[in-house]
Write a protein that holds these residues in place. Structure first.
Motif, PDB file in Angstrom:
ATOM      1  N   LEU A 112      -0.670   0.178   3.607  1.00  0.00           N
ATOM      2  CA  LEU A 112       0.533   0.008   2.785  1.00  0.00           C
ATOM      3  C   LEU A 112       0.197   0.136   1.307  1.00  0.00           C
ATOM      4  O   LEU A 112       0.942   0.759   0.543  1.00  0.00           O
ATOM      5  CB  LEU A 112       1.175  -1.355   3.054  1.00  0.00           C
ATOM      6  N   ALA A 113      -0.920  -0.463   0.889  1.00  0.00           N
ATOM      7  CA  ALA A 113      -1.314  -0.381  -0.518  1.00  0.00           C
ATOM      8  C   ALA A 113      -1.659   1.051  -0.910  1.00  0.00           C
ATOM      9  O   ALA A 113      -1.285   1.518  -1.993  1.00  0.00           O
ATOM     10  CB  ALA A 113      -2.491  -1.316  -0.781  1.00  0.00           C
ATOM     11  N   ALA A 114      -2.362   1.756  -0.037  1.00  0.00           N
ATOM     12  CA  ALA A 114      -2.732   3.140  -0.327  1.00  0.00           C
ATOM     13  C   ALA A 114      -1.504   4.043  -0.425  1.00  0.00           C
ATOM     14  O   ALA A 114      -1.520   5.053  -1.132  1.00  0.00           O
ATOM     15  CB  ALA A 114      -3.684   3.661   0.742  1.00  0.00           C
ATOM     16  N   ALA A 115      -0.432   3.665   0.278  1.00  0.00           N
ATOM     17  CA  ALA A 115       0.818   4.429   0.216  1.00  0.00           C
ATOM     18  C   ALA A 115       1.661   4.037  -0.993  1.00  0.00           C
ATOM     19  O   ALA A 115       2.743   4.594  -1.207  1.00  0.00           O
ATOM     20  CB  ALA A 115       1.618   4.227   1.497  1.00  0.00           C
ATOM     21  N   GLY A 116       1.182   3.069  -1.782  1.00  0.00           N
ATOM     22  CA  GLY A 116       1.898   2.659  -2.987  1.00  0.00           C
ATOM     23  C   GLY A 116       2.997   1.649  -2.762  1.00  0.00           C
ATOM     24  O   GLY A 116       3.781   1.368  -3.679  1.00  0.00           O
ATOM     25  N   LEU A 117       3.051   1.048  -1.567  1.00  0.00           N
ATOM     26  CA  LEU A 117       4.141   0.123  -1.254  1.00  0.00           C
ATOM     27  C   LEU A 117       3.922  -1.286  -1.784  1.00  0.00           C
ATOM     28  O   LEU A 117       4.860  -2.092  -1.792  1.00  0.00           O
ATOM     29  CB  LEU A 117       4.344   0.057   0.263  1.00  0.00           C
ATOM     30  N   LEU A 118       2.697  -1.596  -2.202  1.00  0.00           N
ATOM     31  CA  LEU A 118       2.397  -2.969  -2.607  1.00  0.00           C
ATOM     32  C   LEU A 118       2.161  -3.129  -4.105  1.00  0.00           C
ATOM     33  O   LEU A 118       1.904  -4.248  -4.558  1.00  0.00           O
ATOM     34  CB  LEU A 118       1.166  -3.479  -1.840  1.00  0.00           C
TER      35      LEU A 118
END
Length: 320
Positions: A112-118
């Motif tokens: 999720l973090a790598a996808a920019g969601l966090l």
């Protein structure tokens, strides 16, 4: 209408994390036995995905199924780009963005973090991977001490069993404590657990000179409507206040006051969902004393006032 949960599985997935959503959400039913969730599984290109336990799974769907999902869950992973350099493919990033609700279990938070969601949001992951996570994703407000974080449309959890806690929390949020408690009983697990990850961190603890604070915690649960000052708790445990406070935090991951407030909030939620007691009486029975105090604590915990909470969850608990 059945709520569709899509579980997105990637290579190096954690086997238990993969099974948790299917088991917990499958167990969530109305009082009449009607299923409240449908769980489907997908992978990029519907390709087989392999775990470290020596086997692969072949999901029934590709990423297109995410367009039909009400909730997307990303199980933990033990390796891969997200954990190595904090990146994911453009295909995966685009597939995860814009979803109504996204959840991660354990190191699924890396995805999720790598996808920019966090970015700019609170989140958690397994305590052991917290230093690596913080280094890769400095813009995330990481809290490695909690079992899960609910930030509305994005939710993250700690390692393995905390995925069960998170899924039960989502069931409780969607349909109330009665449904979540039934699902927990079906899964033979507590409806919710005390404390946070602090109690599981690998560290030496002082040798216990007694039986700890468990007996006092049970005693407290039977007296939530009473005044329970710290001195009385320490006296019941036959410890000094300082020793009791230290031991309590070591065993639960939180202070006695915070733990007690949480129990009182949970009891108030149950009373609001399952009884027609006036709010003032709910406040008294749960130990808050006044409706004003209950309103403040409930709003801090779940973001709504008592009557709004009752209206939402009493309605949600009715058979579809």
């Amino acid at each position: 209408m059945t709520h569709r949960v899509a579980v997105l599985v990637l290579d190096h997935f954690s086997p238990l994390d993969l099974g948790v959503p299917g088991q917990v959400f499958w167990a969530a039913e109305t009082a009449a036995g009607e299923k409240l969730y449908e769980v489907v599984t997908c992978s990029p290109g519907r390709r087989p995905v392999r775990c470290g336990a020596g086997y692969s799974v072949v999901p029934d769907h590709d990423l297109d199924v995410l367009d039909t999902a009400d909730t997307v869950v990303v199980p933990g992973i033990h390796a891969g780009r997200a954990m190595k350099d904090g990146t994911v493919t453009a295909e995966l990033r685009d597939a995860l963005r814009g979803r109504a609700r996204v959840m991660s279990i354990c190191t699924g938070a890396f995805v999720l973090a790598a996808a920019g969601l966090l970015d700019g949001r609170p989140a958690t992951t397994h305590w052991r991977e917290a230093p690596r996570f913080a280094a890769l994703f400095p813009r995330v407000r990481l809290d490695p001490a909690v079992l899960y974080v609910d930030d509305g449309d994005v939710l993250t959890s700690a390692g393995v069993a905390a995925g069960i806690d998170l899924c039960l929390h989502v069931v409780r949020r969607d349909h109330g404590s009665e449904v979540a408690n039934r699902a927990a009983r079906r899964c033979v697990t507590p409806p919710w657990r005390e404390g946070g990850q602090a109690q599981y961190v690998d560290r030496p603890l002082p040798v216990s000179g007694g039986n700890g604070t468990a007996a006092t915690r049970s005693w407290m649960l039977g007296r939530l409507d009473a005044d329970l000052p710290l001195e009385a708790l320490a006296e019941h445990a036959r410890m000094s206040v300082r020793t009791f406070t230290r031991r309590f935090r070591e065993e639960t991951g939180m202070s006695p006051a915070r733990w007690l407030a949480r129990q009182r909030v949970e009891h108030a939620r149950l009373l609001l969902e399952t009884t027609d007691l006036p709010v003032e009486e709910v406040a008294r029975r749960s130990g808050f004393g006044t409706s004003v105090s209950l309103r403040q604590h409930l709003h801090a915990a779940v973001g709504v006032a008592p009557l709004a909470y009752r209206h939402t969850f009493r309605r949600a608990a009715l058979p579809a």
